[in-house]
Design a protein around this motif. Structure first.
Motif, mmCIF file in Angstrom:
data_model
loop_
_atom_site.group_PDB
_atom_site.id
_atom_site.type_symbol
_atom_site.label_atom_id
_atom_site.label_comp_id
_atom_site.label_asym_id
_atom_site.label_seq_id
_atom_site.Cartn_x
_atom_site.Cartn_y
_atom_site.Cartn_z
ATOM 1 N N THR A 5 0.843 -1.180 0.000
ATOM 2 C CA THR A 5 0.000 0.000 0.000
ATOM 3 C C THR A 5 0.884 1.238 0.000
ATOM 4 O O THR A 5 2.105 1.146 -0.161
ATOM 5 N N ASN A 6 0.284 2.392 0.191
ATOM 6 C CA ASN A 6 1.018 3.647 0.235
ATOM 7 C C ASN A 6 0.345 4.547 1.264
ATOM 8 O O ASN A 6 -0.886 4.700 1.260
ATOM 9 N N ILE A 7 1.123 5.131 2.141
ATOM 10 C CA ILE A 7 0.534 5.923 3.233
ATOM 11 C C ILE A 7 -0.067 7.230 2.727
ATOM 12 O O ILE A 7 -0.865 7.859 3.436
ATOM 13 N N TYR A 8 0.309 7.687 1.520
ATOM 14 C CA TYR A 8 -0.260 8.906 0.967
ATOM 15 C C TYR A 8 -1.456 8.627 0.052
ATOM 16 O O TYR A 8 -2.223 9.535 -0.255
ATOM 17 N N ASN A 9 -1.598 7.385 -0.368
ATOM 18 C CA ASN A 9 -2.704 7.020 -1.254
ATOM 19 C C ASN A 9 -3.032 5.547 -1.009
ATOM 20 O O ASN A 9 -2.644 4.656 -1.762
ATOM 21 N N SER A 10 -3.756 5.306 0.060
ATOM 22 C CA SER A 10 -4.005 3.941 0.505
ATOM 23 C C SER A 10 -4.977 3.224 -0.428
ATOM 24 O O SER A 10 -5.978 3.795 -0.872
ATOM 25 N N ALA A 11 -4.675 1.963 -0.714
ATOM 26 C CA ALA A 11 -5.549 1.137 -1.543
ATOM 27 C C ALA A 11 -6.519 0.365 -0.664
ATOM 28 O O ALA A 11 -6.181 -0.043 0.449
ATOM 29 N N SER A 12 -7.731 0.162 -1.185
ATOM 30 C CA SER A 12 -8.753 -0.565 -0.432
ATOM 31 C C SER A 12 -8.765 -2.037 -0.832
ATOM 32 O O SER A 12 -8.572 -2.372 -2.003
ATOM 33 N N ILE A 13 -9.004 -2.896 0.153
ATOM 34 C CA ILE A 13 -9.159 -4.324 -0.120
ATOM 35 C C ILE A 13 -10.392 -4.814 0.618
ATOM 36 O O ILE A 13 -10.886 -4.151 1.551
ATOM 37 N N ASN A 14 -10.884 -5.957 0.224
ATOM 38 C CA ASN A 14 -12.067 -6.526 0.853
ATOM 39 C C ASN A 14 -11.740 -7.060 2.246
ATOM 40 O O ASN A 14 -10.618 -7.488 2.524
ATOM 41 N N LYS A 15 -12.741 -7.060 3.093
ATOM 42 C CA LYS A 15 -12.567 -7.552 4.447
ATOM 43 C C LYS A 15 -12.279 -9.050 4.420
ATOM 44 O O LYS A 15 -12.989 -9.819 3.781
ATOM 45 N N PRO A 16 -11.241 -9.485 5.114
ATOM 46 C CA PRO A 16 -10.932 -10.915 5.124
ATOM 47 C C PRO A 16 -11.881 -11.673 6.048
ATOM 48 O O PRO A 16 -12.515 -11.101 6.936
ATOM 49 N N SER A 17 -11.960 -12.947 5.835
ATOM 50 C CA SER A 17 -12.794 -13.799 6.668
ATOM 51 C C SER A 17 -12.065 -14.119 7.977
ATOM 52 O O SER A 17 -10.856 -14.379 7.984
ATOM 53 N N LEU A 18 -12.807 -14.098 9.073
ATOM 54 C CA LEU A 18 -12.257 -14.479 10.369
ATOM 55 C C LEU A 18 -12.706 -15.873 10.772
ATOM 56 O O LEU A 18 -12.620 -16.253 11.952
ATOM 57 N N ALA A 19 -13.197 -16.632 9.796
ATOM 58 C CA ALA A 19 -13.662 -17.994 10.077
ATOM 59 C C ALA A 19 -12.529 -18.830 10.655
ATOM 60 O O ALA A 19 -11.403 -18.835 10.141
ATOM 61 N N GLY A 20 -12.822 -19.517 11.740
ATOM 62 C CA GLY A 20 -11.823 -20.357 12.392
ATOM 63 C C GLY A 20 -11.013 -19.643 13.454
ATOM 64 O O GLY A 20 -10.242 -20.281 14.178
#
Length: 836
Positions: free
Chosen positions: A521-536
């Motif tokens: 990522t980049n602290i001046y232009n952060s990229a978005s990602i999908n929320k990961p699964s917490l299953a388990g």
């Protein structure tokens, strides 16, 4: 016009902005006058003057002007009818007076009296004629005294100093409450009035007034495990080390609702003899929070607040006393805040309920404090901040810009209970005790960012971290006084113990929690990602370690020459017992049982009533480190670390203005990794030595002008480093220069209006022991205005504050080597407080 002013603020070469001061002052004054011109005139909101009184130096003059000055200095609401005061004068007020005595002296000879109202305000009325008074006196029934006056506790809070922003003393561990002039340490006690007027919502906001303290983490906006974090005299102090009413292990470990506090007290320097070793062994200083107690008069106070971006809140404060001598007291505080913060995409919900009960008998005094707190932050600013690799300097990103993911969160929930009692077994001897507990649970789904170039490119490491922290605390002792010839002794013998149990989850891929996802990522232009699964992933953490801290302590304060010379001697024996457990089987893997003795000696000389000289030696105690991975003695636990401080200083109390200067040296051993050819060993061989000068000032410069601030210079050097390669280098995270200056002004042209401003400045900090990476110095300007009036005959206070007025982007601090903490964005705060 404000927008133009903001554009004119440009950083100078020194790192401080060139503020357009004249235009800013004019703007604040014009804004205050135009927005409040139609609001009725008043004098002050309700606050109480201690029964011990406070100093006054009010010049003689027209009665209404003298009364206005008195109301402003005491914080009462005084309703004045101009028809009653026209043509009348007052001799003023000089000396120490409590509230009632001060009013009576000002009104002497005016044939007027001040009558207390049910809402805590006062109203002027004409006194009775001599004939009426005589007639009434003849018909008054006889009064039978049924009980003696209750004895005042030695733990009664010191009175507020002139101006009301700080108190005239603070609690000094087992020495109890002491006047700042009789204390051989640098102390500051911020009052509830300061908390209200600055619209503080956490300890982070309160300590921003202190030049010797800087904030490392903000528990309200971050997911940091240590919650609120502070740097005092160049050493870290954690929220888990904060004392609650002088007792360890009770305060919330994430952050604390300061609206429920009467005082926030800061003592600089180690305090092992005075308070024992904390959970994480803070060396640079000790913070003690004092809960609110029921006031003498009934209180019904309601506040509504707003913070940018769209964060709204409400606070109710209720107080009652019962009994024929008002022995029983009840104080309730309820707080709820929710909404978006000044950081894009970030929101926070905060709910608190506290209840304080107390009993003040002739020989017995007790108190019971209960509290509940729930904090939930969406898109927090991260756990440790930003970690740098081989970057000499890095520009701070825009503070209001979102860097974390929308789905990141930090949730903390806790409760506490504390019961205290003291009983006078004789005229000069008292036994006392306390028992309490604190329970905290947390869940964090957050990230750490590892920045590897000046363009801000970084590796984001996401983790899920559930855990808990349970603590119990007990304290018992006896204190008293006696004389041996011309020498008076104040003796205190104390036993205490702190129990703690921690539980948190480790992951195989990451050292803190379940590390399961990485992203560029980049602290001046952060990229978005999908929320990961917490299953388990389990939300219940196993027990990982326990700690017991039993202590025994003795102190003796010897006073002579009419208390102009005081010698304080003390010693504490501290045990440190820890156990580590297997996360799967629960079997005990590590055991540690060490002890240490920490003495202290201090001298206070009062050659003049207004002048105090002192010198002191005291030690701090921290849990010993664990040998790092890869060494031949890996996982070896070392004995407790002793830190040593020598301090000397001078204090001057001019009645309405106080100043102090202190110089100190703190030496703290540290562990280093020493190479032996093909292998290495971890041993205690390094040292950090901090030498500093601190200047403090508080009180009133003149009538209606208050000052609070100071400066600190610190030289933090490394010694005995591995092969001497870093000897003489500056210790990471310790600025050489820090300064604070806060001013409040009550313009005479509009009674009830107060304008305020505060400058906070910090020098550059190194991030590594080689002094190759550093941050730039920074400064920020905070401004505010408040107006005290009445609405439907009820006291009303309107407040407006702006922190970081010019919206500067800066690195506020560094922690744990190369970790950077980002400063907060410009934040607008509005509130209205009414007593009903």
């Amino acid at each position: 016009m404000l927008k133009q002013l903001l554009k004119q603020a440009r950083p100078t070469e020194s790192g401080f902005p060139a503020f357009p001061t004249r235009k800013l002052t004019s703007l604040l004054l014009l804004s205050g006058l135009s927005s409040m011109a139609l609001v009725p005139i008043a004098c002050a909101d309700t606050a109480q003057v201690s029964q011990a009184g406070q100093p006054f130096a009010i010049a003689a003059g027209p009665l209404d002007q003298v009364l206005n000055v008195f109301a402003r200095e005491t914080g009462i609401l005084l309703v004045i009818d101009a028809e009653l005061t026209t043509g009348k004068t007052s001799e003023g007020l000089h000396g120490h007076f409590d509230l009632r005595a001060g009013l009576d002296r000002i009104l002497r000879g005016t044939q007027l009296q001040a009558i207390g109202q049910a809402n805590g305000s006062y109203m002027l009325k004409r006194t009775q004629t001599v004939g009426q008074a005589a007639a009434k006196e003849e018909t008054l029934p006889a009064v039978e005294v049924k009980a003696n006056r209750t004895r005042e506790s030695v733990t009664e809070l010191p009175a507020a100093y002139a101006g009301g922003q700080v108190a005239s003393g603070a609690r000094i561990g087992m020495l109890g409450n002491r006047d700042f002039m009789d204390t051989p340490f640098n102390i500051t006690s911020y009052t509830a009035q300061t908390i209200r007027d600055q619209q503080a919502t956490s300890l982070v906001d309160v300590v921003a007034n202190d030049p010797a303290v800087r904030v490392t983490t903000n528990g309200l906006t971050s997911a940091a495990g240590q919650g609120d974090g502070f740097m005092i005299r160049g050493f870290r102090t954690y929220s888990s080390d904060v004392l609650f009413d002088g007792v360890a292990g009770i305060a919330m470990i994430n952050t604390f609702p300061v609206e429920a506090l009467e005082r926030v007290e800061i003592m600089k320097g180690p305090s092992a003899m005075l308070s024992g070793m904390g959970q994480r062994g803070g060396v640079g200083g000790t913070i003690n929070v004092v809960p609110k107690r029921a006031s003498e008069e009934d209180l019904n106070r309601l506040s509504f607040s707003y913070q940018s971006d769209r964060h709204y809140g409400a606070h109710v404060d209720l107080s009652r006393r019962f009994g024929d001598l008002k022995q029983w007291g009840v104080r309730f505080n309820g707080i709820y805040r929710d909404g978006d913060t000044a950081v894009d995409g970030q929101s926070r919900e905060f709910s608190v309920a506290t209840l304080g009960l107390d009993y003040r008998g002739e020989n017995l005094r007790t108190s019971l404090d209960l509290g509940y707190q729930n904090t939930s932050t969406q898109a927090p600013t991260g756990a440790g901040g930003f970690s740098l690799f081989n970057i000499s300097t890095l520009k701070a990103p825009q503070a209001e810009k979102q860097i974390s993911q929308d789905w990141e969160y930090a949730k903390n929930k806790g409760q506490y209970v504390l019961f205290k009692a003291e009983y006078d077994i004789a005229d000069d001897w008292t036994v006392y005790g306390a028992v309490g507990a604190n329970w905290n649970k947390y869940q964090w789904l957050a990230s750490d960012l590892f920045v590897f170039n000046n363009a801000g490119d970084a590796l984001a490491q996401y983790y899920y971290f559930p855990g808990y922290n349970d603590r119990k605390s007990a304290q018992a002792g006896i204190r008293g006084q006696f004389s041996t010839g011309p020498v008076k002794h104040q003796l205190d013998f104390q036993l205490s113990k702190l129990w703690q149990e921690n539980g948190y989850s480790f992951g195989n891929e990451y050292g803190y929690g379940y590390g399961f996802l990485t992203q560029l990522t980049n602290i001046y232009n952060s990229a978005s990602i999908n929320k990961p699964s917490l299953a388990g992933f389990s939300s219940s953490a196993p027990k990982t370690n326990t700690m017991e801290l039993p202590t025994i302590a003795l102190s003796d304060t010897l006073s002579m020459l009419d208390n102009r010379l005081s010698l304080i001697l003390g010693v504490r024996h501290q045990q440190v017992k820890t156990n580590g457990y297997d996360l799967v089987s629960g079997a005990r893997l590590q055991h540690y049982d060490e002890s240490a003795v920490t003495p202290s000696v201090a001298l206070v000389v009062r050659p003049l009533e207004k002048l105090s000289l002192y010198a002191s030696y005291i030690e701090g105690l921290s849990q010993g480190p664990t040998a790092s991975a890869g060494t031949i003695n890996q996982d070896t636990l070392f004995p407790p670390i002793k830190s040593k401080q020598a301090e000397t200083g001078i204090k001057l109390d001019l009645g309405r203005l106080a100043m102090s200067a202190s110089v100190f040296q703190i030496e703290q051993p540290s562990g280093i990794r020493v190479s032996n050819g093909l292998s290495s060993v971890y041993r205690m061989a390094g040292e950090q030595r901090n030498r500093g000068l601190e200047l403090n000032v508080f009180g009133e410069l003149s009538s209606g002008v208050r000052i609070l601030g100071g400066a600190a210079w610190t030289e933090a050097k490394l010694t005995h480093t591995e092969n001497g390669v870093a000897d003489g280098n500056h210790a990471p995270g310790v600025p050489r220069k820090q300064a604070n200056l806060g001013l409040e002004w009550d313009p005479l042209l509009m009674q009830g209006l107060t304008l305020s401003g505060r400058i906070v400045a910090t020098g550059r900090q190194y991030l590594d022991t080689a002094n190759q990476m550093r941050t730039a110095g920074w400064s920020r300007l905070d401004v505010g205005a408040r107006y005290k009036t009445t609405s439907w005959n009820r006291p009303l206070v309107l407040r407006a504050n702006i922190e970081n007025l010019f919206g500067r982007d800066y690195w506020s601090s560094t922690v744990d080597g190369n970790w950077l903490i980002q400063g907060l964005p410009r934040t607008v705060m509005l509130s209205a407080t009414v007593d009903f």
